[in-house]
Design an enzyme around this catalytic site. Structure first.
Site, mmCIF file in Angstrom:
data_model
loop_
_atom_site.group_PDB
_atom_site.id
_atom_site.type_symbol
_atom_site.label_atom_id
_atom_site.label_comp_id
_atom_site.label_asym_id
_atom_site.label_seq_id
_atom_site.Cartn_x
_atom_site.Cartn_y
_atom_site.Cartn_z
ATOM 1 N N CYS A 1 0.739 -1.216 0.046
ATOM 2 C CA CYS A 1 -0.139 -0.015 0.042
ATOM 3 C C CYS A 1 0.690 1.294 0.056
ATOM 4 O O CYS A 1 0.408 2.391 -0.701
ATOM 5 C CB CYS A 1 -0.996 -0.010 1.196
ATOM 6 S SG CYS A 1 -2.184 -1.489 0.973
ATOM 7 N N HIS B 1 -3.076 6.252 4.440
ATOM 8 C CA HIS B 1 -3.467 5.454 3.721
ATOM 9 C C HIS B 1 -5.188 5.047 4.224
ATOM 10 O O HIS B 1 -5.264 5.008 5.284
ATOM 11 C CB HIS B 1 -2.680 4.131 3.993
ATOM 12 C CG HIS B 1 -3.319 2.950 3.277
ATOM 13 N ND1 HIS B 1 -3.538 2.637 2.139
ATOM 14 C CD2 HIS B 1 -3.399 1.641 3.682
ATOM 15 C CE1 HIS B 1 -4.101 1.631 1.642
ATOM 16 N NE2 HIS B 1 -3.744 0.775 2.591
ATOM 17 N N ASN C 1 -10.409 0.415 0.084
ATOM 18 C CA ASN C 1 -8.879 0.413 -0.022
ATOM 19 C C ASN C 1 -8.361 0.082 -1.353
ATOM 20 O O ASN C 1 -8.705 -0.911 -1.923
ATOM 21 C CB ASN C 1 -8.454 -0.531 1.022
ATOM 22 C CG ASN C 1 -7.027 -0.868 1.174
ATOM 23 O OD1 ASN C 1 -6.329 -0.221 0.304
ATOM 24 N ND2 ASN C 1 -6.396 -1.611 2.037
HETATM 25 O O1 UT7 Z 1 -4.036 -2.007 3.283
HETATM 26 C C1 UT7 Z 1 -3.652 -3.240 3.551
HETATM 27 C C2 UT7 Z 1 -3.462 -3.371 4.942
HETATM 28 N N1 UT7 Z 1 -4.644 -4.031 5.513
HETATM 29 C C3 UT7 Z 1 -5.425 -3.671 6.420
HETATM 30 O O2 UT7 Z 1 -5.427 -2.521 6.542
HETATM 31 C C4 UT7 Z 1 -6.423 -4.387 7.268
HETATM 32 C C5 UT7 Z 1 -6.421 -3.898 8.724
HETATM 33 N N2 UT7 Z 1 -7.450 -4.588 9.429
HETATM 34 C C6 UT7 Z 1 -8.627 -4.281 9.425
HETATM 35 O O3 UT7 Z 1 -8.982 -3.349 8.793
HETATM 36 C C7 UT7 Z 1 -9.636 -5.272 10.014
HETATM 37 O O4 UT7 Z 1 -8.855 -6.191 10.894
HETATM 38 C C8 UT7 Z 1 -10.646 -5.914 9.333
HETATM 39 C C9 UT7 Z 1 -11.641 -5.068 8.728
HETATM 40 C C10 UT7 Z 1 -10.099 -6.834 8.255
HETATM 41 C C11 UT7 Z 1 -11.479 -7.043 10.454
HETATM 42 O O5 UT7 Z 1 -11.951 -6.176 11.376
HETATM 43 P P1 UT7 Z 1 -11.585 -6.728 12.875
HETATM 44 O O6 UT7 Z 1 -12.348 -5.730 13.874
HETATM 45 O O7 UT7 Z 1 -10.517 -6.852 13.161
HETATM 46 O O8 UT7 Z 1 -12.409 -7.960 12.713
HETATM 47 P P2 UT7 Z 1 -12.006 -9.383 13.397
HETATM 48 O O9 UT7 Z 1 -11.104 -9.988 12.083
HETATM 49 O O10 UT7 Z 1 -11.469 -9.557 14.636
HETATM 50 O O11 UT7 Z 1 -13.321 -10.192 13.281
HETATM 51 C C12 UT7 Z 1 -14.408 -10.017 14.143
HETATM 52 C C13 UT7 Z 1 -15.651 -10.721 13.733
HETATM 53 C C14 UT7 Z 1 -15.426 -12.427 13.567
HETATM 54 O O12 UT7 Z 1 -16.622 -12.964 14.039
HETATM 55 P P3 UT7 Z 1 -16.377 -13.815 15.372
HETATM 56 O O13 UT7 Z 1 -15.180 -14.810 15.135
HETATM 57 O O14 UT7 Z 1 -15.870 -12.684 16.506
HETATM 58 O O15 UT7 Z 1 -17.526 -14.425 15.377
HETATM 59 C C15 UT7 Z 1 -15.065 -12.383 11.997
HETATM 60 O O16 UT7 Z 1 -15.469 -13.739 11.501
HETATM 61 O O17 UT7 Z 1 -16.230 -10.354 12.346
HETATM 62 C C16 UT7 Z 1 -16.183 -11.288 11.729
HETATM 63 N N3 UT7 Z 1 -16.350 -11.052 10.341
HETATM 64 C C17 UT7 Z 1 -17.382 -10.424 9.792
HETATM 65 N N4 UT7 Z 1 -18.522 -10.483 9.901
HETATM 66 C C18 UT7 Z 1 -19.431 -9.940 8.895
HETATM 67 C C19 UT7 Z 1 -15.169 -10.794 9.597
HETATM 68 N N5 UT7 Z 1 -15.444 -10.140 8.199
HETATM 69 C C20 UT7 Z 1 -16.686 -9.856 8.345
HETATM 70 C C21 UT7 Z 1 -17.683 -9.358 7.438
HETATM 71 N N6 UT7 Z 1 -18.843 -9.321 7.632
HETATM 72 N N7 UT7 Z 1 -17.467 -9.187 6.256
#
Ligand code: UT7
Length: 331
Positions: A116, A258, A288
Protein backbone atom coordinates in the site's frame (compact mmCIF):
# COMPACT_ATOMS: atom_id res chain seq x y z
CA UNK A 1 23.29 13.17 -0.34
CA UNK A 2 23.64 16.94 -0.65
CA UNK A 3 20.56 18.09 -2.56
CA UNK A 4 21.30 20.38 -5.52
CA UNK A 5 17.64 21.24 -6.02
CA UNK A 6 14.30 21.02 -4.25
CA UNK A 7 11.50 18.75 -5.45
CA UNK A 8 7.79 19.58 -5.40
CA UNK A 9 4.47 18.06 -6.42
CA UNK A 10 3.53 20.13 -9.48
CA UNK A 11 0.34 18.33 -10.55
CA UNK A 12 -2.09 15.60 -9.50
CA UNK A 13 -4.81 13.53 -11.14
CA UNK A 14 -6.84 10.43 -10.47
CA UNK A 15 -9.07 7.98 -12.25
CA UNK A 16 -11.44 5.31 -10.98
CA UNK A 17 -13.52 2.88 -13.06
CA UNK A 18 -17.26 3.63 -13.47
CA UNK A 19 -18.62 0.39 -12.02
CA UNK A 20 -19.57 0.57 -8.32
CA UNK A 21 -19.79 -2.30 -5.81
CA UNK A 22 -21.85 -1.32 -2.75
CA UNK A 23 -22.09 -2.92 0.68
CA UNK A 24 -25.59 -4.07 -0.35
CA UNK A 25 -24.12 -5.82 -3.42
CA UNK A 26 -21.68 -7.59 -1.08
CA UNK A 27 -24.59 -8.67 1.18
CA UNK A 28 -25.88 -10.68 -1.79
CA UNK A 29 -22.49 -12.32 -2.40
CA UNK A 30 -21.28 -13.31 1.09
CA UNK A 31 -22.40 -13.58 4.73
CA UNK A 32 -22.05 -9.90 5.69
CA UNK A 33 -24.14 -6.79 6.29
CA UNK A 34 -23.95 -3.14 5.30
CA UNK A 35 -24.05 -2.35 9.05
CA UNK A 36 -20.97 -4.54 9.80
CA UNK A 37 -18.93 -3.10 6.94
CA UNK A 38 -19.84 0.52 7.74
CA UNK A 39 -19.14 0.27 11.45
CA UNK A 40 -16.01 -1.94 11.26
CA UNK A 41 -14.37 -0.22 8.25
CA UNK A 42 -16.16 3.04 7.32
CA UNK A 43 -16.62 1.78 3.76
CA UNK A 44 -19.86 2.19 1.83
CA UNK A 45 -18.94 1.56 -1.79
CA UNK A 46 -15.91 0.99 -3.99
CA UNK A 47 -15.19 1.34 -7.73
CA UNK A 48 -14.30 -1.86 -9.53
CA UNK A 49 -12.96 -2.61 -13.01
CA UNK A 50 -14.67 -4.59 -15.72
CA UNK A 51 -12.99 -7.77 -16.98
CA UNK A 52 -11.17 -6.01 -19.82
CA UNK A 53 -9.53 -3.25 -17.70
CA UNK A 54 -5.97 -3.52 -16.37
CA UNK A 55 -3.77 -1.27 -14.21
CA UNK A 56 -2.30 0.80 -17.07
CA UNK A 57 -5.84 1.55 -18.33
CA UNK A 58 -6.50 3.41 -15.06
CA UNK A 59 -3.00 4.85 -14.73
CA UNK A 60 -3.08 6.45 -18.21
CA UNK A 61 -6.10 8.80 -17.76
CA UNK A 62 -4.94 9.66 -14.22
CA UNK A 63 -1.50 10.58 -15.62
CA UNK A 64 -2.98 12.81 -18.36
CA UNK A 65 -4.92 14.72 -15.70
CA UNK A 66 -1.79 15.16 -13.55
CA UNK A 67 0.20 16.40 -16.57
CA UNK A 68 -2.55 18.89 -17.42
CA UNK A 69 -2.64 20.14 -13.80
CA UNK A 70 1.15 20.59 -13.89
CA UNK A 71 0.85 22.40 -17.22
CA UNK A 72 3.19 19.89 -18.83
CA UNK A 73 3.12 17.66 -21.92
CA UNK A 74 4.10 13.97 -21.87
CA UNK A 75 7.37 14.87 -23.65
CA UNK A 76 8.39 16.95 -20.60
CA UNK A 77 8.69 13.77 -18.50
CA UNK A 78 12.08 12.19 -17.93
CA UNK A 79 11.15 9.24 -15.68
CA UNK A 80 8.10 7.14 -14.74
CA UNK A 81 7.73 5.31 -11.43
CA UNK A 82 4.63 3.23 -10.71
CA UNK A 83 3.85 1.89 -7.24
CA UNK A 84 1.77 -1.25 -7.71
CA UNK A 85 1.33 -4.87 -6.64
CA UNK A 86 -1.35 -5.59 -9.25
CA UNK A 87 0.22 -4.40 -12.49
CA UNK A 88 -0.88 -5.46 -15.98
CA UNK A 89 1.58 -8.42 -15.94
CA UNK A 90 4.15 -9.88 -13.48
CA UNK A 91 6.57 -8.41 -16.02
CA UNK A 92 7.28 -6.11 -17.80
CA UNK A 93 6.61 -3.23 -15.45
CA UNK A 94 3.39 -1.28 -15.74
CA UNK A 95 5.59 1.85 -15.89
CA UNK A 96 6.95 0.67 -19.28
CA UNK A 97 3.43 0.01 -20.57
CA UNK A 98 2.38 3.46 -19.38
CA UNK A 99 5.43 4.96 -21.10
CA UNK A 100 4.28 3.43 -24.40
CA UNK A 101 0.69 4.65 -23.89
CA UNK A 102 2.03 8.18 -23.39
CA UNK A 103 4.00 7.89 -26.65
CA UNK A 104 7.38 8.13 -24.91
CA UNK A 105 10.67 6.19 -24.84
CA UNK A 106 14.35 6.29 -23.93
CA UNK A 107 14.21 7.19 -20.24
CA UNK A 108 13.91 5.12 -17.03
CA UNK A 109 10.53 3.56 -16.21
CA UNK A 110 10.04 1.04 -13.41
CA UNK A 111 7.58 -0.28 -10.83
CA UNK A 112 8.00 -0.29 -7.07
CA UNK A 113 6.53 -3.20 -5.09
CA UNK A 114 5.95 -1.88 -1.58
CA UNK A 115 2.32 -2.83 -0.96
CA UNK A 116 0.00 0.00 0.00
CA UNK A 117 2.84 2.54 0.50
CA UNK A 118 3.83 1.90 -3.17
CA UNK A 119 3.07 5.49 -4.21
CA UNK A 120 4.73 6.90 -1.08
CA UNK A 121 7.88 4.80 -1.62
CA UNK A 122 7.90 5.92 -5.29
CA UNK A 123 7.53 9.58 -4.32
CA UNK A 124 10.46 9.17 -1.88
CA UNK A 125 12.60 7.75 -4.71
CA UNK A 126 11.47 10.42 -7.21
CA UNK A 127 12.30 13.17 -4.70
CA UNK A 128 15.92 11.98 -4.65
CA UNK A 129 16.23 11.83 -8.46
CA UNK A 130 14.93 15.41 -8.68
CA UNK A 131 17.06 16.70 -5.80
CA UNK A 132 20.29 15.29 -7.27
CA UNK A 133 19.51 16.81 -10.67
CA UNK A 134 19.13 13.54 -12.60
CA UNK A 135 15.47 14.21 -13.44
CA UNK A 136 13.28 17.29 -13.78
CA UNK A 137 9.73 15.96 -14.12
CA UNK A 138 8.88 12.46 -12.87
CA UNK A 139 5.47 10.86 -13.28
CA UNK A 140 4.74 8.99 -10.03
CA UNK A 141 1.63 6.80 -10.04
CA UNK A 142 -0.09 4.60 -7.48
CA UNK A 143 -2.41 2.18 -9.25
CA UNK A 144 -4.12 -0.97 -8.10
CA UNK A 145 -6.66 -3.47 -9.34
CA UNK A 146 -6.97 -5.49 -6.16
CA UNK A 147 -10.43 -6.77 -7.08
CA UNK A 148 -8.77 -9.13 -9.58
CA UNK A 149 -6.67 -10.71 -6.82
CA UNK A 150 -9.43 -10.80 -4.21
CA UNK A 151 -11.01 -14.00 -2.91
CA UNK A 152 -14.75 -13.26 -3.01
CA UNK A 153 -15.37 -16.26 -0.73
CA UNK A 154 -13.35 -14.66 2.09
CA UNK A 155 -15.53 -12.12 3.90
CA UNK A 156 -12.55 -10.94 5.97
CA UNK A 157 -10.87 -9.37 2.94
CA UNK A 158 -13.28 -9.10 -0.01
CA UNK A 159 -15.32 -6.26 1.50
CA UNK A 160 -12.25 -4.04 1.72
CA UNK A 161 -10.83 -3.57 -1.74
CA UNK A 162 -11.54 -1.25 -4.65
CA UNK A 163 -9.70 -0.26 -7.83
CA UNK A 164 -8.21 3.09 -8.83
CA UNK A 165 -5.22 5.18 -9.86
CA UNK A 166 -3.69 8.36 -8.49
CA UNK A 167 -0.99 10.20 -10.41
CA UNK A 168 1.39 12.96 -9.40
CA UNK A 169 4.16 14.86 -11.16
CA UNK A 170 7.24 15.42 -9.03
CA UNK A 171 9.21 18.31 -10.49
CA UNK A 172 12.25 20.45 -9.79
CA UNK A 173 11.16 23.48 -7.74
CA UNK A 174 12.35 26.99 -8.57
CA UNK A 175 14.43 28.54 -5.78
CA UNK A 176 11.69 31.13 -5.05
CA UNK A 177 9.01 28.39 -4.95
CA UNK A 178 7.37 27.76 -1.55
CA UNK A 179 6.06 24.38 -2.80
CA UNK A 180 8.42 21.58 -1.88
CA UNK A 181 8.68 18.00 -0.72
CA UNK A 182 10.19 18.74 2.66
CA UNK A 183 11.03 15.29 3.96
CA UNK A 184 10.17 11.59 3.78
CA UNK A 185 10.92 8.44 5.72
CA UNK A 186 10.36 4.86 4.52
CA UNK A 187 11.00 1.54 6.24
CA UNK A 188 10.04 -2.15 6.30
CA UNK A 189 9.80 -4.98 8.81
CA UNK A 190 10.08 -8.18 6.76
CA UNK A 191 9.78 -10.45 9.81
CA UNK A 192 6.00 -10.45 9.36
CA UNK A 193 5.84 -10.66 5.55
CA UNK A 194 3.40 -13.61 5.67
CA UNK A 195 0.61 -11.59 7.34
CA UNK A 196 -0.40 -10.02 4.02
CA UNK A 197 0.49 -12.03 0.96
CA UNK A 198 -0.45 -13.29 -2.50
CA UNK A 199 1.15 -16.71 -2.08
CA UNK A 200 1.10 -18.13 -5.60
CA UNK A 201 2.24 -16.86 -8.98
CA UNK A 202 5.88 -16.18 -8.11
CA UNK A 203 8.97 -18.43 -8.05
CA UNK A 204 8.08 -19.84 -4.59
CA UNK A 205 4.81 -21.24 -5.87
CA UNK A 206 4.30 -20.97 -9.63
CA UNK A 207 0.77 -21.22 -11.01
CA UNK A 208 -0.64 -24.77 -10.97
CA UNK A 209 -4.10 -26.35 -11.02
CA UNK A 210 -3.69 -26.81 -7.26
CA UNK A 211 -2.76 -23.16 -6.61
CA UNK A 212 -5.79 -21.98 -8.57
CA UNK A 213 -8.12 -24.47 -6.85
CA UNK A 214 -6.92 -23.34 -3.41
CA UNK A 215 -7.36 -19.65 -4.34
CA UNK A 216 -3.68 -18.94 -3.60
CA UNK A 217 -3.46 -16.30 -6.33
CA UNK A 218 -5.63 -14.03 -4.21
CA UNK A 219 -4.82 -11.83 -1.24
CA UNK A 220 -4.46 -13.49 2.19
CA UNK A 221 -4.46 -11.19 5.21
CA UNK A 222 -4.46 -11.44 8.99
CA UNK A 223 -6.42 -8.24 9.43
CA UNK A 224 -6.31 -7.68 13.18
CA UNK A 225 -2.52 -8.19 13.42
CA UNK A 226 -2.02 -5.69 10.59
CA UNK A 227 -4.40 -3.28 12.34
CA UNK A 228 -2.04 -2.91 15.31
CA UNK A 229 1.04 -2.53 13.08
CA UNK A 230 -0.79 0.10 11.01
CA UNK A 231 -1.40 2.58 13.81
CA UNK A 232 2.00 2.09 15.46
CA UNK A 233 4.06 2.29 12.26
CA UNK A 234 2.29 5.32 10.76
CA UNK A 235 2.56 7.16 14.09
CA UNK A 236 6.28 6.42 14.27
CA UNK A 237 6.91 7.44 10.62
CA UNK A 238 5.06 10.75 11.16
CA UNK A 239 6.89 11.38 14.42
CA UNK A 240 10.30 10.94 12.73
CA UNK A 241 9.67 13.55 10.03
CA UNK A 242 7.97 16.00 12.39
CA UNK A 243 10.84 15.80 14.91
CA UNK A 244 13.48 16.05 12.17
CA UNK A 245 11.82 19.24 10.91
CA UNK A 246 11.12 20.60 14.41
CA UNK A 247 7.40 20.64 13.73
CA UNK A 248 4.56 20.35 16.18
CA UNK A 249 1.34 18.57 15.10
CA UNK A 250 -0.52 21.90 15.31
CA UNK A 251 1.51 23.26 12.37
CA UNK A 252 0.26 20.49 10.06
CA UNK A 253 -2.65 21.69 7.88
CA UNK A 254 -3.70 18.27 6.58
CA UNK A 255 -3.05 14.63 7.39
CA UNK A 256 -3.63 12.15 4.55
CA UNK A 257 -3.20 8.52 5.57
CA UNK A 258 -3.64 5.26 3.73
CA UNK A 259 -7.40 4.58 3.54
CA UNK A 260 -7.56 1.01 4.85
CA UNK A 261 -10.00 1.26 7.75
CA UNK A 262 -11.77 4.27 9.30
CA UNK A 263 -10.94 2.90 12.76
CA UNK A 264 -7.21 2.88 11.88
CA UNK A 265 -7.41 6.49 10.64
CA UNK A 266 -9.25 7.59 13.80
CA UNK A 267 -6.89 5.70 16.12
CA UNK A 268 -3.88 7.34 14.45
CA UNK A 269 -5.52 10.77 14.68
CA UNK A 270 -6.11 10.26 18.43
CA UNK A 271 -2.55 9.02 18.98
CA UNK A 272 -1.08 12.00 17.13
CA UNK A 273 -3.56 14.40 18.81
CA UNK A 274 -4.41 16.02 15.50
CA UNK A 275 -7.67 17.94 15.02
CA UNK A 276 -10.04 15.53 13.22
CA UNK A 277 -11.08 18.33 10.79
CA UNK A 278 -7.54 18.21 9.40
CA UNK A 279 -7.73 14.53 8.47
CA UNK A 280 -8.68 13.79 4.85
CA UNK A 281 -11.00 10.79 4.49
CA UNK A 282 -12.65 9.35 1.37
CA UNK A 283 -12.74 5.67 2.38
CA UNK A 284 -16.56 5.59 2.15
CA UNK A 285 -16.41 6.09 -1.64
CA UNK A 286 -13.45 4.00 -2.75
CA UNK A 287 -12.62 1.40 -0.06
CA UNK A 288 -8.97 0.38 0.09
CA UNK A 289 -7.30 1.01 -3.29
CA UNK A 290 -3.86 0.15 -1.83
CA UNK A 291 -1.08 2.26 -3.38
CA UNK A 292 -3.68 4.56 -4.98
CA UNK A 293 -5.40 5.75 -1.77
CA UNK A 294 -3.11 8.68 -0.92
CA UNK A 295 -2.66 10.18 -4.43
CA UNK A 296 -6.44 9.84 -5.06
CA UNK A 297 -7.25 11.58 -1.74
CA UNK A 298 -4.65 14.29 -2.41
CA UNK A 299 -5.99 14.99 -5.90
CA UNK A 300 -9.63 15.07 -4.75
CA UNK A 301 -8.82 17.45 -1.90
CA UNK A 302 -6.89 19.77 -4.24
CA UNK A 303 -9.59 19.76 -6.94
CA UNK A 304 -12.37 20.42 -4.40
CA UNK A 305 -10.43 23.44 -3.08
CA UNK A 306 -9.99 21.93 0.38
CA UNK A 307 -6.20 21.70 0.13
CA UNK A 308 -4.58 24.87 -1.23
CA UNK A 309 -1.24 26.08 -2.51
CA UNK A 310 1.05 26.68 0.49
CA UNK A 311 -0.63 24.14 2.82
CA UNK A 312 1.57 21.82 4.90
CA UNK A 313 0.54 18.21 4.34
CA UNK A 314 1.71 15.10 6.17
CA UNK A 315 1.05 11.71 4.56
CA UNK A 316 1.49 8.24 6.02
CA UNK A 317 0.98 4.69 4.82
CA UNK A 318 1.56 1.02 5.73
CA UNK A 319 1.07 -2.31 4.01
CA UNK A 320 2.36 -5.62 2.70
CA UNK A 321 5.97 -6.29 3.56
CA UNK A 322 5.29 -5.02 6.17
CA UNK A 323 6.20 -1.58 4.88
CA UNK A 324 5.46 1.91 6.13
CA UNK A 325 6.39 5.49 5.39
CA UNK A 326 5.63 9.18 5.64
CA UNK A 327 5.96 12.17 3.35
CA UNK A 328 5.85 15.85 4.34
CA UNK A 329 5.12 18.44 1.66
CA UNK A 330 4.26 22.07 1.25
CA UNK A 331 1.92 22.19 -1.73
O1 UT7 B 1 -4.07 -2.00 3.18
C1 UT7 B 1 -3.74 -3.30 3.49
C2 UT7 B 1 -3.51 -3.49 4.94
N1 UT7 B 1 -4.61 -4.15 5.57
C3 UT7 B 1 -5.46 -3.54 6.39
O2 UT7 B 1 -5.43 -2.37 6.54
C4 UT7 B 1 -6.43 -4.34 7.20
C5 UT7 B 1 -6.38 -3.95 8.62
N2 UT7 B 1 -7.39 -4.64 9.35
C6 UT7 B 1 -8.70 -4.32 9.35
O3 UT7 B 1 -9.11 -3.37 8.70
C7 UT7 B 1 -9.63 -5.14 10.20
O4 UT7 B 1 -8.86 -6.05 10.95
C8 UT7 B 1 -10.72 -5.92 9.38
C9 UT7 B 1 -11.74 -4.93 8.80
C10 UT7 B 1 -10.07 -6.71 8.27
C11 UT7 B 1 -11.49 -6.85 10.31
O5 UT7 B 1 -12.03 -6.13 11.39
P1 UT7 B 1 -11.80 -6.63 12.88
O6 UT7 B 1 -12.51 -5.70 13.76
O7 UT7 B 1 -10.32 -6.79 13.10
O8 UT7 B 1 -12.55 -8.00 12.89
P2 UT7 B 1 -12.00 -9.45 13.25
O9 UT7 B 1 -11.15 -9.97 12.15
O10 UT7 B 1 -11.45 -9.44 14.64
O11 UT7 B 1 -13.35 -10.26 13.27
C12 UT7 B 1 -14.43 -9.96 14.19
C13 UT7 B 1 -15.64 -10.79 13.81
C14 UT7 B 1 -15.32 -12.25 13.55
O12 UT7 B 1 -16.40 -13.04 14.03
P3 UT7 B 1 -16.28 -13.82 15.42
O13 UT7 B 1 -15.10 -14.74 15.27
O14 UT7 B 1 -16.06 -12.75 16.45
O15 UT7 B 1 -17.59 -14.51 15.52
C15 UT7 B 1 -15.31 -12.32 12.03
O16 UT7 B 1 -15.63 -13.61 11.55
O17 UT7 B 1 -16.22 -10.27 12.61
C16 UT7 B 1 -16.41 -11.35 11.67
N3 UT7 B 1 -16.29 -10.83 10.33
C17 UT7 B 1 -17.35 -10.39 9.61
N4 UT7 B 1 -18.67 -10.31 9.89
C18 UT7 B 1 -19.47 -9.81 8.93
C19 UT7 B 1 -15.16 -10.69 9.58
N5 UT7 B 1 -15.48 -10.17 8.39
C20 UT7 B 1 -16.81 -9.97 8.37
C21 UT7 B 1 -17.71 -9.45 7.42
N6 UT7 B 1 -19.02 -9.39 7.76
N7 UT7 B 1 -17.32 -9.03 6.22
Amino acid sequence: MIAKYNAKISGTGHYVPDKILTNFDLEKMIDTTDEWIRTRTGMVERHVVTEDQAASDLAYPASLKALEAANLKPKDLDMIIVGTISGDHPFPSTACILQKKLGLKNFPAFDVSAGCPGWLYSANIAKQFVENGVAKNILVVGVEILTKITNYNDRNTCILFGDGAGATIISRAESKDISRIIDSEITADGTHYELLIQEAGGSRMPASKESVKKNLHTCYMEGNKIFKFAVKSMDSMCDIVMKRNKLDVTSIDWLITHQANMRIIEALGRKMRIDSNKVIVNIEKYGNTSSATIPIALDEAIRSGKIRHGDLILMASFGAGLTSGSLLIRL
